[in-house]
Design a protein around this motif. Structure first.
Motif, PDB file in Angstrom:
ATOM      1  N   PHE A   1     -17.553  35.729  -3.249  1.00  0.00           N
ATOM      2  CA  PHE A   1     -18.305  36.934  -2.910  1.00  0.00           C
ATOM      3  C   PHE A   1     -19.393  37.100  -3.966  1.00  0.00           C
ATOM      4  O   PHE A   1     -19.160  36.881  -5.159  1.00  0.00           O
ATOM      5  N   LEU A   2     -20.565  37.535  -3.534  1.00  0.00           N
ATOM      6  CA  LEU A   2     -21.682  37.780  -4.448  1.00  0.00           C
ATOM      7  C   LEU A   2     -21.737  39.263  -4.794  1.00  0.00           C
ATOM      8  O   LEU A   2     -21.804  40.113  -3.906  1.00  0.00           O
ATOM      9  N   PHE A   3     -21.695  39.580  -6.089  1.00  0.00           N
ATOM     10  CA  PHE A   3     -21.840  40.949  -6.575  1.00  0.00           C
ATOM     11  C   PHE A   3     -23.234  41.091  -7.185  1.00  0.00           C
ATOM     12  O   PHE A   3     -23.667  40.240  -7.966  1.00  0.00           O
ATOM     13  N   LEU A   4     -23.920  42.177  -6.852  1.00  0.00           N
ATOM     14  CA  LEU A   4     -25.271  42.431  -7.343  1.00  0.00           C
ATOM     15  C   LEU A   4     -25.333  43.847  -7.903  1.00  0.00           C
ATOM     16  O   LEU A   4     -24.915  44.793  -7.235  1.00  0.00           O
TER      17      LEU A   4
ATOM     18  N   THR B   1     -19.054  36.820   6.590  1.00  0.00           N
ATOM     19  CA  THR B   1     -19.432  37.775   7.644  1.00  0.00           C
ATOM     20  C   THR B   1     -20.899  38.163   7.590  1.00  0.00           C
ATOM     21  O   THR B   1     -21.365  38.917   8.450  1.00  0.00           O
ATOM     22  N   ASN B   2     -21.620  37.683   6.555  1.00  0.00           N
ATOM     23  CA  ASN B   2     -23.020  38.063   6.347  1.00  0.00           C
ATOM     24  C   ASN B   2     -23.161  39.582   6.243  1.00  0.00           C
ATOM     25  O   ASN B   2     -24.065  40.193   6.822  1.00  0.00           O
TER      26      ASN B   2
ATOM     27  N   LEU C   1     -22.257  26.623   7.747  1.00  0.00           N
ATOM     28  CA  LEU C   1     -23.327  26.522   8.736  1.00  0.00           C
ATOM     29  C   LEU C   1     -22.895  27.080  10.093  1.00  0.00           C
ATOM     30  O   LEU C   1     -23.682  27.086  11.036  1.00  0.00           O
ATOM     31  N   VAL C   2     -21.651  27.558  10.190  1.00  0.00           N
ATOM     32  CA  VAL C   2     -21.140  28.063  11.461  1.00  0.00           C
ATOM     33  C   VAL C   2     -21.788  29.405  11.789  1.00  0.00           C
ATOM     34  O   VAL C   2     -21.775  30.338  10.979  1.00  0.00           O
ATOM     35  N   ASN C   3     -22.367  29.506  12.983  1.00  0.00           N
ATOM     36  CA  ASN C   3     -22.932  30.763  13.485  1.00  0.00           C
ATOM     37  C   ASN C   3     -23.955  31.373  12.537  1.00  0.00           C
ATOM     38  O   ASN C   3     -24.052  32.588  12.420  1.00  0.00           O
ATOM     39  N   ARG C   4     -24.703  30.526  11.853  1.00  0.00           N
ATOM     40  CA  ARG C   4     -25.679  31.051  10.910  1.00  0.00           C
ATOM     41  C   ARG C   4     -27.086  30.824  11.428  1.00  0.00           C
ATOM     42  O   ARG C   4     -27.420  29.747  11.920  1.00  0.00           O
TER      43      ARG C   4
END
Length: 425
Positions: free
Chosen positions: A158-161, A183-184, A411-414
């Motif tokens: 997970f990316l935290f900003l 989940t974008n 790359l799935v569903n992206r």
């Protein structure tokens, strides 16, 4: 056989509901004859990657009645979805995206030297397919707020900003967001207790630490810790002195902070360029002074590889209001508490983004006193002590004061956006 099977299921480029449906079709085709294999087949389905509504539908279907293993796996997945804040700490083979590979991310930053034009998008580059890859838009910044001087951390993919200078009023922020590449989706977390820019965000154990930085009035010596599961910030022991433009990394079970500029005055007073290295003991909540760098520097890059820390670039003096760049790369041995010079950059830069893999350090963009802003990406391999330009990774445009990291993306569903061209996979 199991190794080949595992590699195959990891490379599947299909949505998880399709994997589940295929598994069910196979099992029910000969339910009696294939029952003995049902546990292994269902274990291969990554239920946490499905939506909550999909899981509820499966829970009400005959599959959960006919296959007891399915009930256990559904309960695990539902608990994962329920524990929203704790998800980064609940990672398992069933939460790894399929068809995934490591990508370098570039988040925000300034694009022109004398303005506040910044990236509103987060860009990504597949470093496992460098020769055939290109920079793509992964997602927009949370709230589509352009920012610079922010900080990022990665926990459980997970990316935290956090923080930074952003918004129309160019205020220093205390906001924190988390991005889930599965989940974008962005999730807004609890705000930091203080607004910060030019600080460091460092994952350490089950927590994330926000270290130093500056607000609208002062440089900060404060440190605060995010309890990831509880989504609560609390103060920790202060730094030995206020600083901003420093760098931080975890190495050998300790958090290290080095360099930066320090002053007890206002933020317009650049103060002293620090050689200081300090180490944080999490159990004792205390800081210890370690051996200093040979060169004082700020706005530099720092990464840890194979138990050693590497510091590159930055600036260490002002000449008529211009920051003078540092070309030296220094190595810190955490076992002996000693520094050594290992490499010289052909073009010294400050404000570079840095992304680290287990074997290499990427240095992205930045600002050079004599050459201005850079699109260059340097690739440093500590084991061979080799620094080269990764020409295939050249940034789409010059950028500095960006934040970078490595994230595993599927790359799935992206939807892939290549600067004007959109391709649905």
């Amino acid at each position: 056989m199991l190794i080949k099977y595992s590699c195959f299921v990891n490379k599947l480029l299909v949505a998880e509901k399709d994997v589940f449906n295929a598994a069910c079709n196979w099992l029910y085709h000969d339910r009696k004859g294939r029952m003995y294999q049902s546990d292994d087949i269902l274990q291969a389905v990554r239920f946490p990657l499905m939506t909550r509504s999909m899981l509820d539908n499966i829970n009400r279907s005959p599959v959960s009645r006919d296959y007891p293993q399915c009930v256990e796996l559904l309960a695990e997945a539902l608990n994962y979805h329920t524990d929203i804040y704790g998800q980064p700490l609940r990672q398992s083979p069933r939460t790894v995206p399929r068809g995934a590979s490591s990508h370098v991310l570039v988040a925000g930053g300034l694009t022109w030297e004398l303005s506040h034009d910044a990236y509103s998008n987060i860009l990504c580059y597949n470093i496992e397919a460098m020769c055939t890859s290109s920079w793509e838009v992964l997602t927009s910044m949370p709230g589509e707020i352009l920012r610079s001087g922010h900080s990022v951390a990665v926990v459980g993919n997970f990316l935290f900003l956090a923080g930074g200078l952003g918004g129309q009023s160019l205020e220093i922020l205390n906001t924190v967001h988390r991005y889930d590449p599965r989940t974008n989706h962005w999730l807004e977390l609890c705000n930091m207790k203080q607004s910060r820019m030019q600080s460091c965000l460092v994952p350490f154990g089950d927590s994330i630490y926000a270290v130093g930085g500056l607000n609208m009035q002062w440089r900060l010596d404060t440190v605060e810790r995010l309890d990831i599961k509880a989504n609560i910030w609390s103060y920790c022991s202060r730094l030995p002195q206020p600083c901003s433009g420093h760098a931080a990394v975890v190495c050998s079970s300790h958090l290290y902070v080095c360099g930066g500029v320090s002053t007890a005055g206002g933020v317009q007073d650049l103060g002293a360029f620090l050689t200081q290295m300090v180490r944080y003991n999490q159990e004792e909540d205390s800081w210890t002074l370690m051996s200093p760098m040979a060169i004082g520097r700020a706005f530099h890059s720092m990464g840890a590889v194979s138990g050693a820390i590497y510091v590159a670039g930055g600036g260490n003096a002002l000449l008529r209001g211009t920051l003078l760049d540092v070309s030296a790369i220094e190595k810190y041995n955490s076992t002996t508490d000693q520094w050594s010079m290992v490499k010289t950059m052909a073009t010294p830069r400050c404000y570079m983004g840095v992304a680290t893999t287990p074997t290499e350090i990427f240095l992205l963009g930045g600002q050079s006193t004599w050459e201005g802003l850079s699109q260059t990406v340097g690739r440093y391999r500590p084991e061979e002590n080799q620094l080269e330009e990764a020409e295939d990774m050249r940034l789409p445009e010059p950028v500095y004061e960006t934040e970078c990291c490595v994230l595993v993306l599927s790359l799935v569903n992206r939807t892939r956006v290549k600067f004007g061209k959109t391709q649905r996979l």
